[in-house]
Write a protein that holds these residues in place. Structure first.
Motif, mmCIF file in Angstrom:
data_model
loop_
_atom_site.group_PDB
_atom_site.id
_atom_site.type_symbol
_atom_site.label_atom_id
_atom_site.label_comp_id
_atom_site.label_asym_id
_atom_site.label_seq_id
_atom_site.Cartn_x
_atom_site.Cartn_y
_atom_site.Cartn_z
ATOM 1 N N UNK A 57 -11.553 80.215 -0.282
ATOM 2 C CA UNK A 57 -11.846 79.256 -1.345
ATOM 3 C C UNK A 57 -13.279 79.366 -1.827
ATOM 4 N N UNK A 58 -14.231 79.457 -0.883
ATOM 5 C CA UNK A 58 -15.645 79.510 -1.250
ATOM 6 C C UNK A 58 -15.952 80.719 -2.141
ATOM 7 N N UNK A 59 -15.264 81.832 -1.925
ATOM 8 C CA UNK A 59 -15.540 83.062 -2.671
ATOM 9 C C UNK A 59 -15.015 83.033 -4.102
ATOM 10 N N UNK A 60 -14.080 82.114 -4.383
ATOM 11 C CA UNK A 60 -13.418 82.134 -5.686
ATOM 12 C C UNK A 60 -14.325 81.674 -6.829
ATOM 13 N N UNK A 61 -15.401 80.952 -6.534
ATOM 14 C CA UNK A 61 -16.298 80.538 -7.612
ATOM 15 C C UNK A 61 -16.896 81.763 -8.302
ATOM 16 N N UNK A 62 -17.320 82.744 -7.505
ATOM 17 C CA UNK A 62 -17.840 83.980 -8.085
ATOM 18 C C UNK A 62 -16.744 84.715 -8.852
ATOM 19 N N UNK A 63 -15.505 84.627 -8.367
ATOM 20 C CA UNK A 63 -14.394 85.273 -9.058
ATOM 21 C C UNK A 63 -14.249 84.732 -10.481
ATOM 22 N N UNK A 64 -14.333 83.412 -10.626
ATOM 23 C CA UNK A 64 -14.175 82.819 -11.962
ATOM 24 C C UNK A 64 -15.264 83.299 -12.914
ATOM 25 N N UNK A 65 -16.463 83.548 -12.407
ATOM 26 C CA UNK A 65 -17.540 84.036 -13.266
ATOM 27 C C UNK A 65 -17.378 85.520 -13.595
ATOM 28 N N UNK A 66 -16.916 86.294 -12.631
ATOM 29 C CA UNK A 66 -16.671 87.720 -12.892
ATOM 30 C C UNK A 66 -15.554 87.901 -13.921
ATOM 31 N N UNK A 67 -14.550 87.031 -13.875
ATOM 32 C CA UNK A 67 -13.454 87.119 -14.840
ATOM 33 C C UNK A 67 -13.956 86.969 -16.271
ATOM 34 N N UNK A 68 -14.989 86.154 -16.454
ATOM 35 C CA UNK A 68 -15.511 85.916 -17.798
ATOM 36 C C UNK A 68 -16.271 87.106 -18.366
ATOM 37 N N UNK A 69 -16.584 88.091 -17.513
ATOM 38 C CA UNK A 69 -17.300 89.265 -17.985
ATOM 39 C C UNK A 69 -16.367 90.315 -18.592
#
Length: 664
Positions: free
Chosen positions: A96-108
């Motif tokens: 769960x903690x790692x998914x915040x970075x995932x949401x930002x990478x998706x926007x790139x």
């Protein structure tokens, strides 16, 4: 056309990203710095069948909000260099903690693959992550990996290559609610009117960053012909409120999707949690940390003593044989006293250094050293620094150079500057030969405890200096310290030995390079001018030493110690190499020569060790201080402050020791 694909590794700290990078690239690695900053840049070549793939290891970061140098470097590389694919390494035990970075990478809008690393540990804890549903909801392929064993890495590379050849990517974007989406919808057309800007940066991503008040993003549009239209829209928005609302929305999306892809991700207390209740306890944490460090030093001396004694005897025999057996006589003396005596005096301590590095690697790989930073947070905050400052200090036990560079993760400029200035007080591996030599000679029954006391002295001086600087020249309030604890794990011999070797070989390179040169310079000074007795007052070394002796005499040091300390400015190991030359170790063992010197005593030896701990950063550390601070003023301050503190501490030790030894 590019010769090979380029894949970037991104991820939070402590997710095993470097382990995967090392497993993928092996020895085909290049390490340097990113342009314009001192953040370490790692790149290497991985092979998938007959194909070569360039792999770039980005700095570990929890987000891409550009608050720290690490975040800027990671984000700018993805945006500006446009790798063919990005692999986000995720700690599957903390999904769960790692998914915040995932949401930002998706926007790139980059080809993105998730590596569910440490999957074996997650599965042992009952965590089941559905990779098929990750692909469905996030439109990102996920691969099960175990970086420490290399399992799943070929599949991971194949997934990244496949994503790089697929278009479009990640059309599922997070919706930020009607109000914010309306603002994004107004900014995107404005950005798109500048074709060059829109081709370089994804318009939606840039709009989001502008609304969040990202100064780095605003600088990108400052010269754009559409900057006025963008500024007009941004003037209607409160950046802080918008950033907080966007962050909340990302967490809401994560909370909604998590139960869909991981039905067992709700954590229960496990063995790591129970251990942490003890080792991070408010009252027990620091005593446990100190006890473990003391045990490491005691074990180092106990295990290394037989090996060090054998090397010492071998070096003494070889030096004496060469000095007397090689002709002409000057060449024999050069090889025996200069090279073998000087270099051998340092190589004696290889067993101690490698054993200590192995023990520290075991503590790090087990997950304990991360707890040490957490344990010290309360104390660090009390003196005016964030707990994050203790991480570079821990790294300083190995070498001050990467420790000073590690301060780049500290956001506040004053916090970072104080940490840079106090880090040289941490006792690096280069000082260890001096400790081992003098503690082994003058405190043979308590050598480990004496060395432990020196490390504690360094920590105490660093903390005391930080307290003083915070309340005088660099005031301010420390930032809060948030840290995700990695799970405890049993260290693997391969990984721990690799860490030991990576750090130990730095010592070996110095021993065969700068230390050898230093020993030869000291030998030349001790041998000339022609006709002067070797190492006498008439030699150049004697002249220099007697010139310096009045400065160090109050500390109980003689001219030979003064010369060794002077050359120790280049590298602390040179102190031992210089003493090996000046005491004529070519004619016998250096420890025996030092023990026979009536000018040396346990009090003088301890004062000397404390002085070496404190007095000057090495030349390489000073260069990094100048580069990191960008200031000769602060570099000079580091030199003067260290000399003053070293002199005062050594003087107090000498006076107090003399009083105690005299029974007064």
């Amino acid at each position: 056309m590019k010769d090979r694909l380029r894949i970037a590794l991104a991820g939070n700290p402590n997710v095993g990203k470097s382990t995967i990078f090392n497993a993928l690239t092996g020895s085909n690695q290049h390490i340097g710095n990113w342009p314009g900053v001192t953040v370490e840049k790692k790149s290497g070549v991985a092979r998938l069948g007959a194909d070569e793939i360039e792999v770039v290891d980005l700095p570990g970061t929890y987000s891409l909000t550009a608050y720290s140098v690490d975040e800027v470097v990671a984000r700018d590389y993805i945006i500006d260099e446009k790798p063919d694919a990005v692999i986000q390494v995720i700690d599957a035990t903390n999904f769960e903690r790692n998914l915040y970075l995932t949401t930002q990478l998706m926007e790139l809008n980059v080809p993105l693959v998730i590596a569910l690393n440490m999957s074996d540990e997650a599965e042992k804890n009952g965590v089941a992550i559905n990779r098929t549903l990750i692909k469905k909801y996030f439109e990102i392929p996920a691969v099960r990996t175990i970086g420490s064993s290399g399992e799943g890495l070929d599949e991971l590379l194949r997934a990244a290559v496949s994503e790089a050849a697929t278009s479009p990517h990640h059309e599922h974007a997070i919706g930020y609610g009607d109000e914010i989406e309306e603002k994004i919808a107004l900014l995107v057309p404005a950005i798109s009117r500048d074709a060059a800007l829109a081709s370089r940066y994804p318009p939606r991503w840039l709009a989001i960053r502008l609304l969040e008040g990202d100064e780095n993003a605003r600088a990108r549009v400052a010269e754009s012909p559409v900057r006025d239209a963008i500024a007009s829209e941004l003037a209607k928005t409160g950046a802080e409120e918008t950033e907080a609302a966007m962050a909340d929305r990302r967490y809401e999306v994560i909370a909604a999707l998590l139960p869909q892809v991981c039905t067992t991700c709700v954590r229960t207390l496990n063995a790591s949690d129970h251990i942490d209740r003890v080792v991070t306890n408010r009252w027990l944490g620091i005593p446990i940390f100190l006890a473990l460090m003391w045990g490491a030093f005691e074990l180092t001396f106990a295990a290394a003593s037989p090996f060090a004694a054998a090397i010492d005897a071998g070096v003494a025999y070889a030096a004496a044989a060469v000095s007397s057996g090689v002709q002409p006589a000057w060449l024999g003396l050069l090889l025996g006293d200069g090279i073998i005596g000087g270099l051998g005096a340092v190589l004696i301590f290889i067993p101690n250094i490698f054993i200590l590095l192995l023990l520290l690697s075991l503590l790090e790989d087990s997950g304990y050293l991360a707890r040490a930073a957490f344990v010290m947070d309360r104390l660090m905050y009390a003196i005016g620094l964030p707990g994050k400052s203790f991480i570079p200090m821990l790294i300083g036990f190995g070498c001050n150079v990467p420790a000073i560079m590690a301060t780049r993760t500290i956001e506040d400029s004053n916090d970072r500057l104080i940490t840079i200035l106090i880090t040289p007080f941490m006792s690096c591996g280069a000082r260890l030969p001096v400790y081992v030599l003098f503690a082994g000679i003058f405190f043979p029954q308590n050598a480990g405890t004496v060395v432990f006391a020196l490390y504690v002295l360094g920590i105490a001086l660093a903390i005391g200096s930080a307290w003083l600087m915070r309340r005088s020249i660099l005031p301010g309030k420390p930032a809060a310290f948030l840290m995700e604890m990695p799970p405890y794990r049993i260290p693997t011999a391969r990984v721990s030995l690799r860490h030991m070797w990576d750090r130990g070989q730095m010592y070996l390179r110095k021993a065969t390079g700068v230390i050898l040169i230093g020993a030869l310079v000291v030998w030349s000074l001790a041998s000339f001018p022609a006709g002067a007795e070797y190492g006498s007052a008439e030699s150049y070394a004697g002249m220099l030493g007697h010139l310096l002796q009045p400065l160090v005499a109050p500390l109980g040091f003689d001219w030979k110690i003064a010369v060794a300390l002077l050359f120790g400015f280049v590298a602390k190991e040179v102190v031992v190499g210089s003493l090996g030359v000046l005491y004529g170790a070519g004619e016998g063992s250096l420890p025996a020569a030092l023990l026979a010197d009536p000018a040396l005593s346990p009090v003088t030896a301890f004062a000397l060790m404390a002085f070496v701990l404190i007095y000057l950063p090495c030349l390489a550390a000073l260069a990094v201080i100048k580069k990191e601070t960008g200031s000769w003023k602060w570099t000079g301050f580091s030199v003067i402050y260290g000399l003053v503190v070293a002199y005062l501490v050594a003087f107090l030790i000498t006076r107090a020791g003399t009083v105690i030894a005299g029974g007064i």
